[in-house]
Design a protein around this motif. Structure first.
Motif, PDB file in Angstrom:
ATOM      1  N   GLU A 451     125.784  47.752  47.958  1.00 52.46           N
ATOM      2  CA  GLU A 451     126.672  48.229  49.009  1.00 52.46           C
ATOM      3  C   GLU A 451     128.004  47.504  49.033  1.00 52.46           C
ATOM      4  O   GLU A 451     128.596  47.285  50.080  1.00 52.46           O
ATOM      5  N   VAL A 452     128.416  47.063  47.844  1.00 53.81           N
ATOM      6  CA  VAL A 452     129.743  46.487  47.739  1.00 53.81           C
ATOM      7  C   VAL A 452     130.570  47.468  46.914  1.00 53.81           C
ATOM      8  O   VAL A 452     130.338  47.633  45.720  1.00 53.81           O
ATOM      9  N   VAL A 453     131.490  48.171  47.570  1.00 55.55           N
ATOM     10  CA  VAL A 453     132.280  49.190  46.885  1.00 55.55           C
ATOM     11  C   VAL A 453     133.695  48.656  46.708  1.00 55.55           C
ATOM     12  O   VAL A 453     134.409  48.418  47.686  1.00 55.55           O
ATOM     13  N   VAL A 454     134.043  48.414  45.455  1.00 59.17           N
ATOM     14  CA  VAL A 454     135.355  47.831  45.193  1.00 59.17           C
ATOM     15  C   VAL A 454     136.433  48.903  45.265  1.00 59.17           C
ATOM     16  O   VAL A 454     136.152  50.108  45.211  1.00 59.17           O
ATOM     17  N   GLU A 455     137.659  48.427  45.363  1.00 58.28           N
ATOM     18  CA  GLU A 455     138.786  49.344  45.561  1.00 58.28           C
ATOM     19  C   GLU A 455     138.906  50.365  44.449  1.00 58.28           C
ATOM     20  O   GLU A 455     139.159  51.543  44.691  1.00 58.28           O
TER      21      GLU A 455
END
Ligand code: GDP
Length: 824
Positions: A451-455
């Motif tokens: 659940e870490v969505v990078v730019e």
């Protein structure tokens, strides 16, 4: 008279007319004495006027009657004159002497009188001073008694009564003095009595009395002076309100009353408390003393001592921008340390040649854009979480380092979970991009799973490709951080008393306790008095991250603080207070409270308690847990099962799940979030066990997933049925493995904790992971089969149907018991 006459040998010289007088003595003897009286009697004009005067006038009359020519026969005029002159001279001398003696006597008498008066005046003064002091300091009742004592005094000395039978302790000194005075007068006025003094009386009564009176006098004078001083000082000084906690150190009590410590100690001794200035006394005793010194008591409860810590809200207009504080986290070997070093060496604020020699746990750098950033130089999750658990939310931004050649690893996940739990924004530094096998995109996609969505994946988490080795992307990373900081609008008021957090602390051999403190609010200055955790101190020196002495440190500035009285712990909050007394008091209170907490921590917060807490708190409808399992498959299965649990009231949230032993880091995370830790076929390692015990974090071990799920379900739904609970009874370490023919492999063990029991269940742990569970085939002490082996003893153990035992493995010994639980 006969005596007188006998003395008058001058008569023999003076005149031939002598006669015999027969003297009779009481015992029957008689004696004839030659006397010459007649002429003398003739010349004596007024006999019996008193000896001295009589003689003097006699002399005079003799001189005047020299012409009256009553001369004995046969003596020439010249001779007669010579004799008369001699006589006159002698008489004059005598008269003079007598006069001098009388004069001396008078003077002595006067002197005695004067001394008596002086002594009396002194005594009176003392008494008055004493009365004054006592009247002021003591309760009404005692003062009354005092007055009684002084009223009785004159009577006693007049009537010369023997000492009053039993003086009350309060009046003792007073009466002793009376008694002594009475005795003195008795001796002077009644000679007969004193003559009848026996040796015993003289030795015991007289002698003892005199000695006693001397000592008593000294004591009394001392006390009187002290009281008089107290009394006179009291008149000048204002009555103080003395803050009185439940216990107080004597010197501190004196301090608060602004009295001399010695006086307070004496006052305590007079109240029957033999204490030194460094000892603590209870509030009731202290209250008596405070009243005795004429001050006002303000009782404060223990927790109130914390109130002096300024909790004022800062005005928005006082708030000034402050640099962000950054923590670097990530999996081991992904390059956290390298990255911190690269940033520091490239961008140190001072630009000093040779870089930094001083390591103080944090440093500041300046970006090309002109922003200042504060990096915490303590990579690792334990530091991050333990600080959070201790109440110091220091970090503003987490830089998560992920190696591009390795992608997301267990500790990466842990770091993500820690950052999420702390609600701190993350910036992903994809490191080692210089490596040919680097695959930054794998990192990005891996992160999606967590659940870490990078730019670049249309999320809101910034990601920067860097290389700690080549320095590639470092500036970009710093600018990303600066940007993130801007978004956060970090502000603090520099113009207030300082508050900060300890980043690290140690006992330096040369410098004593040293703490690196990150100032969070206000400005810490040299000379500030502070309390930090359970310690306190006065800032003796401040050193910045370059090892330079500085006078002060503002918000987000890390400094090394010298002048502590003890070593605080990382995460302890530092507060500047006004006085040393406050600082000391708060520190002492915290020490006591911590002691109590440690004592109470023995009973870990149970699953049920945690669950009911979660339910009670309407805002937190989540029940946080930490899960550690032996294999990834189990961990995932548990997490999935957990997420299905939950009802309207509460839902389970897995803070962190991972593979391997339960570590201190897990305990820290659990403590910071109030979660239990579930170990599935894994165990907590020794430091984690200690830490959990200390912090009261509950660890539960399971070997069947359904058991774990059922327990959490039961706790969530409040159904507390009978539970088969496992009771840990001991640990044994395998020191040696022997092969015994007929038996198989036997472990030579040392019982390290608890006891080993033949009938108990056993598990074989290798690196804190359960590798086997079963029963014992044999438990031997020397050659004998035994039922139990105590901690500290060696024994031989063999498992039933299991041979794969190795040196260094740990055997866990447990029993199962049924616990009937009650509804709370
Ligand atoms: P930590 O355990 O996260 O602190 O990782 P370290 O900083 O100790 O780095 C682990 C290893 O990776 C060291 O041998 C470093 O030299 C290496 N390393 C770190 N950053 C880079 C990088 O950007 N490129 C390359 N090629 N190696 C790196």
């Amino acid at each position: 008279m006969s005596d007188n006459d006998g003395k008058k040998t001058l008569g023999v010289r003076g005149g031939p007319r002598s006669g015999n007088v027969k003297q009779s003595f009481s015992h029957g003897r008689t004696k004839n004495v030659v006397v010459e009286t007649k002429r003398k009697r003739v010349v004596k004009p007024k006999p019996g006027t008193g000896q001295g005067q009589g003689q003097a006038s006699q002399g005079k009359s003799a001189a005047s009657s020299s012409d009256s020519s009553k001369r004995p026969a046969g003596i020439s005029d010249a001779e007669m004159e010579r004799r008369m002159k001699a006589l006159q001279a002698a008489k004059a001398r005598e008269a003079e002497e007598a006069e001098r003696r009388a004069e001396e006597e008078r003077q002595r008498e006067q002197e005695r009188q004067r001394r008596r008066e002086e002594a009396e005046a002194r005594e009176r003064e003392q008494r008055e001073a004493e009365e004054r002091a006592k009247a002021k300091a003591e309760e009404e009742e005692r003062r009354k008694r005092e007055a009684e004592a002084s009223a009785q005094e004159p009577q006693q000395s007049e009537t010369q009564k023997p000492a009053p039978t039993k003086p009350a302790p309060a009046r003792k000194q007073e009466k002793e003095r009376d008694q002594n005075r009475g005795k003195g007068k008795g001796k002077g006025g009644d000679g007969r009595r004193s003559g009848k003094l026996t040796l015993n009386q003289a030795l015991s009564g007289g002698e003892g009395g005199r000695q006693k009176s001397l000592a008593a006098m000294k004591r009394k004078q001392e006390r009187a002076r002290q009281k008089a001083m107290g009394g006179s000082a009291e008149r000048e000084k204002i009555v103080r309100e003395v803050q009185l906690p439940e216990t107080i150190v004597v010197s501190e009590l004196a301090n608060r009353m602004a009295e001399r410590v010695g006086d307070v100690v004496k006052a305590l001794m007079q109240n029957g408390m033999m204490v030194t200035q460094n000892q603590s006394i209870d509030a009731d005793t202290a209250e008596l003393i405070i009243e005795e010194f004429g001050h006002k008591v303000v009782r404060v409860s223990d927790a109130d001592v914390e109130e002096v810590i300024d909790q004022v809200e800062d005005n928005p207009e006082d708030m000034k921008p402050r640099p962000p504080v950054i923590t670097v986290m990530g999996h081991v070997d992904h390059g956290k340390t390298s990255l911190l070093d690269a940033v520091r060496n490239a961008k140190v604020v001072s630009g000093e040649a040779g870089g930094i020699t001083q390591h103080i746990g944090a440093y500041q750098v300046e970006t090309d854009g002109g922003s200042t950033l504060t990096f915490l130089d303590t990579p690792g999750h334990a530091a991050f979480t333990s600080m959070r658990a201790r109440g110091a939310q220091v970090t503003d931004i987490v830089v998560l380092v992920v190696a591009a050649d390795d992608a997301v690893m267990p500790q990466t996940v842990e770091a993500i979970n820690h950052a999420k739990a702390a609600e701190v924004p993350m910036i992903i530094a994809i490191n080692k991009c210089d490596k040919p096998e680097a695959n930054p995109d794998k990192v990005r996609t891996d992160l999606l799973q967590h659940e870490v969505v990078v730019e670049s994946m249309s999320g809101d988490v910034q990601d920067v490709e860097v290389s700690a080795q080549s320095g590639q992307g470092l500036d970009e990373l710093l600018e990303s951080i600066a940007l993130q900081a801007e978004i956060l609008e970090l502000k603090a008021n520099p113009d207030r008393v300082a508050e900060g957090a300890v980043i690290e602390a140690q006992l330096d051999v040369g410098r004593g306790p040293v703490a690196t403190v990150l100032v969070q609010k206000g400005t810490l200055k040299r000379g500030d008095i502070f309390v930090v955790g359970e310690q306190w101190g006065k800032v003796r020196a401040l050193m910045n991250d370059r090892g330079e002495r500085v006078e002060e440190a503002g918000p987000s500035v890390p400094v090394e603080v010298l002048g502590l009285n003890g070593t605080p712990e990382a995460g302890d909050v530092l507060n500047v207070v006004e006085t040393e007394a406050q600082a000391r008091e708060i520190a002492e209170y915290r020490q006591e409270a911590a002691k109590d907490k440690r004592a109470a921590a023995g009973a870990a917060t149970t699953l049920e308690q945690l669950m009911s807490q979660a339910k009670e708190n309407e805002n937190v409808a989540e029940f946080p847990i930490v899960v550690k399992a032996d294999v990834q498959g189990s961990a995932e299965a548990i997490v999935q099962a957990m997420e299905k649990i939950g009802n309207d009231e509460v839902r389970v949230r897995v803070l962190h799940s991972g593979v391997g032993a339960i570590t201190e880091s897990d305990i820290g995370l659990a403590e910071a979030s109030g979660a239990p830790v579930f170990g599935f076929n894994v165990r907590a390692n020794a430091p984690a066990r200690r830490s959990a015990n200390q912090k009261g974090v509950e660890i539960r071990y399971y070997s069947v997933i359904y058991d774990l799920v059922d327990d959490v379900k039961a706790a969530a739904s409040g159904l507390l049925g009978a539970e088969i609970r496992e009771k840990f009874i001991g640990y044994a370490e395998i020191r040696e493995v022997f092969k015994v023919s007929g038996v198989g492999k036997v472990a030579g063990c040392l019982v390290t904790e608890g006891i080993a029991r033949r009938s108990a269940g056993v598990r074989l742990l290798r690196d804190d992971v359960v590798v086997h569970e079963g029963t014992l085939k044999t438990l031997k002490r020397f050659k004998d089969e035994v039922t139990e082996v105590q901690s500290g003893q060696e024994c031989g153990m063999a498992f039933e149907n299991y041979e794969d035992i190795r040196k260094g493995d740990v055997i866990e010994i447990f029993e199962r018991e049924e616990v009937t639980r009650t509804l709370e």
